[in-house]
Design a protein around this motif. Structure first.
Motif: not given
Ligand code: FDM
Length: 212
Positions: A44-46, A48, A60, A75, A79, A100, A104-105, A108, A153
């Motif tokens: 998964r990304f991010p 952590r 976050l 972010f 990757r 993700r 997503s990168g 968002f 978010y």
């Molecule tokens: N998110 C996730 C981003 O803003 N940019 C990114 O590149 C990625 C991979 O991080 F709100 C945002 C999307 C989400 C938050 O993700 C954390 P998870 O899936 O809830 O851990």
């Protein structure tokens, strides 16, 4: 056996809004593929667990503040720090199911008002997914599912903007699934798409880089 033939694994990405069901569907897909004897890992990304990932996690959780471009690049760096491992797993025949990725990168960060092309630039050269499964759930339905936590978010207004940007990012690798269907139907559709993708990669579909 795929490894002996030197064929590669597939890069399968699940994308969607928060509460779209990505995380549980990724887990279901990975356990199904494992039960079929397929070499596969769940990512998964991010991510952590790395030091970059810990900076992202603190951001976050609203424990730290970072400029929008700075967090975008973190972010992306998160990757990049996994790219060579991804490539060696795939080339050695292990498939990756990732919750993700670059979409997503971009979605968002663009939802904050950053330019889409600027957002895509640091992603250029990352491995392109063989399949992107987008779990389509409207922001309103996702919010009704409850369970938005306290992360940065997790608000309806912001998720609406993210949804608009996701829509603009769809490319040939995307398959959109109605995430409001019964869980088993979503699961079955994902299995079929994944098996099809695995077969194509095994048959020699080349690895490519973003953006397609
Ligand atoms: N998110 C996730 C981003 O803003 N940019 C990114 O590149 C990625 C991979 O991080 F709100 C945002 C999307 C989400 C938050 O993700 C954390 P998870 O899936 O809830 O851990």
């Amino acid at each position: 056996n795929s490894q002996l033939l030197g064929s590669r694994g597939s890069l399968i990405v699940l994308e969607g809004l928060d509460r779209s069901g990505k995380t549980s569907q990724s887990a279901k897909l990975v356990s199904y593929l494992k039960s079929e004897g397929i070499s596969v890992e769940s990512w998964r990304f991010p991510d952590r667990s790395t030091s970059v990932g810990q900076m992202i996690s603190a951001y976050l959780a609203n424990e730290t503040q970072l400029d929008d471009r700075t967090i975008h690049l973190l972010f992306s760096a998160n990757r990049w720090e996994k790219r060579s491992l991804m490539e060696s797993k795939l080339r050695n025949g292990t498939s990756l199911v990732i919750d993700r990725y670059s979409y997503s990168g971009v979605a968002f960060s663009a939802a904050k008002g950053l330019d889409t092309e600027w957002c895509k630039a640091p992603e250029v050269g990352l491995i392109a997914p063989d399949l992107v499964i987008f779990l389509d759930v409207s922001p309103e339905r996702a919010a009704e599912r409850g369970g938005y936590g306290t992360e940065r978010y997790e608000h309806l207004e912001f998720q609406r903007k993210v949804a608009q940007h996701y829509a603009n990012l769809q490319d040939a690798s995307w398959k959109v699934i109605d995430g409001c269907l019964p869980v088993e139907d979503v699961e079955n559709q994902i299995r079929e798409l994944a098996l099809n993708c695995l077969a194509k990669c095994r048959a020699g579909k080349p690895l490519t880089n973003l953006w397609l």
